[in-house]
Design a protein around this motif. Structure first.
Motif, mmCIF file in Angstrom:
data_model
loop_
_atom_site.group_PDB
_atom_site.id
_atom_site.type_symbol
_atom_site.label_atom_id
_atom_site.label_comp_id
_atom_site.label_asym_id
_atom_site.label_seq_id
_atom_site.Cartn_x
_atom_site.Cartn_y
_atom_site.Cartn_z
ATOM 1 N N LYS A 1 -31.033 113.033 70.009
ATOM 2 C CA LYS A 1 -30.146 112.048 69.390
ATOM 3 C C LYS A 1 -28.992 112.791 68.731
ATOM 4 O O LYS A 1 -29.176 113.750 67.994
ATOM 5 N N SER A 2 -27.799 112.316 68.981
ATOM 6 C CA SER A 2 -26.639 112.958 68.368
ATOM 7 C C SER A 2 -26.432 112.411 66.963
ATOM 8 O O SER A 2 -26.881 111.320 66.622
ATOM 9 N N ILE A 3 -25.768 113.199 66.165
ATOM 10 C CA ILE A 3 -25.525 112.839 64.769
ATOM 11 C C ILE A 3 -24.016 112.665 64.588
ATOM 12 O O ILE A 3 -23.228 113.401 65.181
ATOM 13 N N SER A 4 -23.642 111.712 63.788
ATOM 14 C CA SER A 4 -22.213 111.422 63.602
ATOM 15 C C SER A 4 -21.521 112.551 62.840
ATOM 16 O O SER A 4 -22.165 113.332 62.129
ATOM 17 N N ALA A 5 -20.218 112.632 62.995
ATOM 18 C CA ALA A 5 -19.432 113.665 62.308
ATOM 19 C C ALA A 5 -19.604 113.594 60.788
ATOM 20 O O ALA A 5 -19.830 114.629 60.148
ATOM 21 N N PRO A 6 -19.529 112.397 60.175
ATOM 22 C CA PRO A 6 -19.739 112.358 58.719
ATOM 23 C C PRO A 6 -21.137 112.816 58.311
ATOM 24 O O PRO A 6 -21.304 113.506 57.300
ATOM 25 N N ASP A 7 -22.146 112.478 59.115
ATOM 26 C CA ASP A 7 -23.510 112.906 58.799
ATOM 27 C C ASP A 7 -23.658 114.417 58.947
ATOM 28 O O ASP A 7 -24.352 115.065 58.169
ATOM 29 N N ARG A 8 -23.009 115.001 59.969
ATOM 30 C CA ARG A 8 -23.039 116.460 60.128
ATOM 31 C C ARG A 8 -22.396 117.135 58.921
ATOM 32 O O ARG A 8 -22.911 118.129 58.408
#
Length: 68
Positions: A1-8
């Motif tokens: 599952k990919s993670i969003s830029a803000p979450d990263r």
């Protein structure tokens, strides 16, 4: 599952905060230890620890092949 830029970015901030806390602990221990050293031992310690005059230099990143 990919993670969003803000979450990263949030995870990076959390990681850096934890790293900072670890460095604070290491600093306190180093100061305590350093206080027990003689001036000659302090000079050797200063020279051989990271960023010291004689500390090994580490260059990160992949090694590049030599140019022909």
């Amino acid at each position: 599952k990919s993670i969003s830029a803000p979450d990263r970015l949030q995870k990076l901030i959390e990681f850096e905060k934890a790293r900072g806390a670890t460095l604070e602990t290491v600093l306190a221990a180093t100061k305590s230890f350093y206080a027990t050293l003689t001036p000659e031992q302090r000079k050797t310690f200063d020279d051989l620890t990271p960023f010291g005059a004689r500390a090994p230099r580490h260059h990160g990143g992949p090694h590049k092949p030599p140019r022909p």
